[in-house]
Design a protein around this motif. Structure first.
Motif, PDB file in Angstrom:
ATOM      1  N   PRO A  12      -9.306  -4.406 -16.792  1.00 34.43           N
ATOM      2  CA  PRO A  12      -9.376  -2.937 -16.801  1.00 34.43           C
ATOM      3  C   PRO A  12     -10.426  -2.406 -15.839  1.00 34.43           C
ATOM      4  O   PRO A  12     -10.245  -1.381 -15.210  1.00 34.43           O
ATOM      5  CB  PRO A  12      -9.732  -2.599 -18.249  1.00 34.43           C
ATOM      6  N   GLU A  13     -11.538  -3.154 -15.685  1.00 35.61           N
ATOM      7  CA  GLU A  13     -12.585  -2.718 -14.758  1.00 35.61           C
ATOM      8  C   GLU A  13     -12.081  -2.758 -13.329  1.00 35.61           C
ATOM      9  O   GLU A  13     -12.325  -1.856 -12.538  1.00 35.61           O
ATOM     10  CB  GLU A  13     -13.841  -3.586 -14.897  1.00 35.61           C
ATOM     11  N   ALA A  14     -11.395  -3.817 -12.957  1.00 35.27           N
ATOM     12  CA  ALA A  14     -10.892  -3.952 -11.595  1.00 35.27           C
ATOM     13  C   ALA A  14      -9.837  -2.897 -11.297  1.00 35.27           C
ATOM     14  O   ALA A  14      -9.735  -2.411 -10.178  1.00 35.27           O
ATOM     15  CB  ALA A  14     -10.318  -5.348 -11.374  1.00 35.27           C
ATOM     16  N   ALA A  15      -9.055  -2.528 -12.294  1.00 28.87           N
ATOM     17  CA  ALA A  15      -8.005  -1.536 -12.083  1.00 28.87           C
ATOM     18  C   ALA A  15      -8.576  -0.163 -11.764  1.00 28.87           C
ATOM     19  O   ALA A  15      -7.947   0.645 -11.102  1.00 28.87           O
ATOM     20  CB  ALA A  15      -7.104  -1.452 -13.313  1.00 28.87           C
ATOM     21  N   SER A  16      -9.809   0.109 -12.226  1.00 29.40           N
ATOM     22  CA  SER A  16     -10.389   1.420 -11.976  1.00 29.40           C
ATOM     23  C   SER A  16     -11.129   1.487 -10.639  1.00 29.40           C
ATOM     24  O   SER A  16     -11.544   2.549 -10.213  1.00 29.40           O
ATOM     25  CB  SER A  16     -11.343   1.801 -13.114  1.00 29.40           C
ATOM     26  N   GLU A  17     -11.317   0.359  -9.982  1.00 30.26           N
ATOM     27  CA  GLU A  17     -11.993   0.330  -8.687  1.00 30.26           C
ATOM     28  C   GLU A  17     -10.945   0.310  -7.582  1.00 30.26           C
ATOM     29  O   GLU A  17      -9.960  -0.401  -7.658  1.00 30.26           O
ATOM     30  CB  GLU A  17     -12.873  -0.906  -8.580  1.00 30.26           C
ATOM     31  N   CYS A  18     -11.175   1.097  -6.548  1.00 28.45           N
ATOM     32  CA  CYS A  18     -10.257   1.142  -5.420  1.00 28.45           C
ATOM     33  C   CYS A  18     -10.944   0.558  -4.195  1.00 28.45           C
ATOM     34  O   CYS A  18     -12.160   0.648  -4.044  1.00 28.45           O
ATOM     35  CB  CYS A  18      -9.818   2.573  -5.140  1.00 28.45           C
ATOM     36  N   VAL A  19     -10.160   0.003  -3.325  1.00 23.20           N
ATOM     37  CA  VAL A  19     -10.667  -0.678  -2.142  1.00 23.20           C
ATOM     38  C   VAL A  19     -11.489   0.251  -1.256  1.00 23.20           C
ATOM     39  O   VAL A  19     -12.494  -0.152  -0.702  1.00 23.20           O
ATOM     40  CB  VAL A  19      -9.494  -1.241  -1.306  1.00 23.20           C
ATOM     41  N   ALA A  20     -11.074   1.506  -1.141  1.00 24.18           N
ATOM     42  CA  ALA A  20     -11.735   2.432  -0.214  1.00 24.18           C
ATOM     43  C   ALA A  20     -12.669   3.420  -0.906  1.00 24.18           C
ATOM     44  O   ALA A  20     -13.064   4.417  -0.298  1.00 24.18           O
ATOM     45  CB  ALA A  20     -10.681   3.175   0.594  1.00 24.18           C
ATOM     46  N   ASP A  21     -13.035   3.162  -2.162  1.00 20.45           N
ATOM     47  CA  ASP A  21     -13.979   4.047  -2.858  1.00 20.45           C
ATOM     48  C   ASP A  21     -15.249   4.207  -2.031  1.00 20.45           C
ATOM     49  O   ASP A  21     -15.795   3.230  -1.516  1.00 20.45           O
ATOM     50  CB  ASP A  21     -14.353   3.486  -4.231  1.00 20.45           C
ATOM     51  N   GLY A  22     -15.705   5.443  -1.907  1.00 14.56           N
ATOM     52  CA  GLY A  22     -16.937   5.714  -1.176  1.00 14.56           C
ATOM     53  C   GLY A  22     -16.775   5.862   0.324  1.00 14.56           C
ATOM     54  O   GLY A  22     -17.722   6.165   1.028  1.00 14.56           O
ATOM     55  N   LEU A  23     -15.581   5.656   0.825  1.00  7.25           N
ATOM     56  CA  LEU A  23     -15.319   5.769   2.261  1.00  7.25           C
ATOM     57  C   LEU A  23     -14.869   7.184   2.592  1.00  7.25           C
ATOM     58  O   LEU A  23     -14.002   7.734   1.911  1.00  7.25           O
ATOM     59  CB  LEU A  23     -14.230   4.771   2.660  1.00  7.25           C
ATOM     60  N   ARG A  24     -15.480   7.802   3.609  1.00  3.89           N
ATOM     61  CA  ARG A  24     -15.026   9.119   4.069  1.00  3.89           C
ATOM     62  C   ARG A  24     -14.237   8.917   5.347  1.00  3.89           C
ATOM     63  O   ARG A  24     -14.671   8.235   6.266  1.00  3.89           O
ATOM     64  CB  ARG A  24     -16.183  10.051   4.353  1.00  3.89           C
ATOM     65  N   VAL A  25     -13.055   9.530   5.400  1.00  4.49           N
ATOM     66  CA  VAL A  25     -12.168   9.422   6.555  1.00  4.49           C
ATOM     67  C   VAL A  25     -11.879  10.826   7.068  1.00  4.49           C
ATOM     68  O   VAL A  25     -11.494  11.702   6.300  1.00  4.49           O
ATOM     69  CB  VAL A  25     -10.839   8.725   6.166  1.00  4.49           C
ATOM     70  N   LEU A  26     -12.073  11.026   8.358  1.00  5.61           N
ATOM     71  CA  LEU A  26     -11.672  12.281   8.988  1.00  5.61           C
ATOM     72  C   LEU A  26     -10.355  12.020   9.706  1.00  5.61           C
ATOM     73  O   LEU A  26     -10.294  11.203  10.625  1.00  5.61           O
ATOM     74  CB  LEU A  26     -12.723  12.755   9.991  1.00  5.61           C
ATOM     75  N   GLU A  27      -9.320  12.686   9.261  1.00  7.19           N
ATOM     76  CA  GLU A  27      -8.016  12.556   9.903  1.00  7.19           C
ATOM     77  C   GLU A  27      -7.931  13.633  10.985  1.00  7.19           C
ATOM     78  O   GLU A  27      -7.826  14.818  10.693  1.00  7.19           O
ATOM     79  CB  GLU A  27      -6.887  12.724   8.881  1.00  7.19           C
ATOM     80  N   LEU A  28      -7.971  13.208  12.239  1.00  3.73           N
ATOM     81  CA  LEU A  28      -7.978  14.145  13.356  1.00  3.73           C
ATOM     82  C   LEU A  28      -6.649  14.171  14.099  1.00  3.73           C
ATOM     83  O   LEU A  28      -6.460  14.985  14.994  1.00  3.73           O
ATOM     84  CB  LEU A  28      -9.106  13.792  14.332  1.00  3.73           C
ATOM     85  N   GLY A  29      -5.733  13.300  13.756  1.00  8.09           N
ATOM     86  CA  GLY A  29      -4.448  13.225  14.446  1.00  8.09           C
ATOM     87  C   GLY A  29      -3.480  14.295  13.994  1.00  8.09           C
ATOM     88  O   GLY A  29      -3.730  15.038  13.047  1.00  8.09           O
ATOM     89  N   SER A  30      -2.370  14.371  14.702  1.00 11.40           N
ATOM     90  CA  SER A  30      -1.348  15.344  14.314  1.00 11.40           C
ATOM     91  C   SER A  30       0.038  14.711  14.340  1.00 11.40           C
ATOM     92  O   SER A  30       1.022  15.360  14.605  1.00 11.40           O
ATOM     93  CB  SER A  30      -1.384  16.562  15.249  1.00 11.40           C
ATOM     94  N   GLY A  31       0.097  13.439  14.063  1.00  6.23           N
ATOM     95  CA  GLY A  31       1.381  12.749  14.049  1.00  6.23           C
ATOM     96  C   GLY A  31       1.604  12.027  12.743  1.00  6.23           C
ATOM     97  O   GLY A  31       0.708  11.935  11.895  1.00  6.23           O
ATOM     98  N   LEU A  32       2.780  11.510  12.586  1.00 11.01           N
ATOM     99  CA  LEU A  32       3.162  10.850  11.344  1.00 11.01           C
ATOM    100  C   LEU A  32       2.343   9.587  11.084  1.00 11.01           C
ATOM    101  O   LEU A  32       1.920   9.342   9.958  1.00 11.01           O
ATOM    102  CB  LEU A  32       4.654  10.518  11.374  1.00 11.01           C
ATOM    103  N   SER A  33       2.085   8.798  12.109  1.00 12.54           N
ATOM    104  CA  SER A  33       1.366   7.539  11.879  1.00 12.54           C
ATOM    105  C   SER A  33      -0.040   7.790  11.338  1.00 12.54           C
ATOM    106  O   SER A  33      -0.490   7.104  10.418  1.00 12.54           O
ATOM    107  CB  SER A  33       1.318   6.693  13.153  1.00 12.54           C
ATOM    108  N   GLY A  34      -0.746   8.762  11.892  1.00 12.42           N
ATOM    109  CA  GLY A  34      -2.083   9.085  11.399  1.00 12.42           C
ATOM    110  C   GLY A  34      -2.052   9.631   9.988  1.00 12.42           C
ATOM    111  O   GLY A  34      -2.899   9.302   9.158  1.00 12.42           O
ATOM    112  N   ALA A  35      -1.056  10.478   9.704  1.00 10.16           N
ATOM    113  CA  ALA A  35      -0.928  11.070   8.370  1.00 10.16           C
ATOM    114  C   ALA A  35      -0.680   9.996   7.313  1.00 10.16           C
ATOM    115  O   ALA A  35      -1.284  10.027   6.240  1.00 10.16           O
ATOM    116  CB  ALA A  35       0.202  12.095   8.358  1.00 10.16           C
ATOM    117  N   VAL A  36       0.182   9.046   7.634  1.00  4.74           N
ATOM    118  CA  VAL A  36       0.494   7.993   6.666  1.00  4.74           C
ATOM    119  C   VAL A  36      -0.675   7.022   6.525  1.00  4.74           C
ATOM    120  O   VAL A  36      -1.008   6.601   5.409  1.00  4.74           O
ATOM    121  CB  VAL A  36       1.800   7.267   7.049  1.00  4.74           C
ATOM    122  N   ALA A  37      -1.340   6.683   7.626  1.00  2.00           N
ATOM    123  CA  ALA A  37      -2.501   5.795   7.546  1.00  2.00           C
ATOM    124  C   ALA A  37      -3.593   6.419   6.677  1.00  2.00           C
ATOM    125  O   ALA A  37      -4.168   5.749   5.814  1.00  2.00           O
ATOM    126  CB  ALA A  37      -3.030   5.495   8.945  1.00  2.00           C
TER     127      ALA A  37
END
Length: 94
Positions: A12-37
């Motif tokens: 249950p502990e592992a299920a509540s932790e996410c791989v990217a917790d604490g990471l800030r991402v700025l999405e600057l693109g305007s295409g589908l690949s950037g949006a999905v990533a």
């Protein structure tokens, strides 16, 4: 060798932790690949900020845009303006 479900290994502990917790991402693109990533990162716990030009991202016209935008914050910014570029750069530096 017996096959086991990955779910059997999850606590249950592992299920509540996410791989990217604490990471800030700025999405600057305007295409589908950037949006999905960025969506994949957001789904895995990242704090995603979608930086859009004045008038919004052209992908807003696509029927699936609402799905690709989920879990993201939106920041309208005119990157042609020095002041707004500096604000986005400050976000990236945090």
């Amino acid at each position: 060798m017996a096959l086991r479900s990955i779910a059997e290994e999850d606590s249950p502990e592992a299920a509540s932790e996410c791989v990217a917790d604490g990471l800030r991402v700025l999405e600057l693109g305007s295409g589908l690949s950037g949006a999905v990533a960025a969506l994949i990162l957001a789904d895995n716990g990242a704090d995603v900020i979608k930086v859009e030009p004045p008038g919004g991202d052209p992908l807003r016209a696509h029927p699936a845009w609402r799905m690709w935008r989920r879990c993201k914050q939106v920041l309208p910014a005119d990157l042609a303006q020095q002041r707004e570029r500096e604000q986005v750069a400050a976000l990236a530096a945090e």
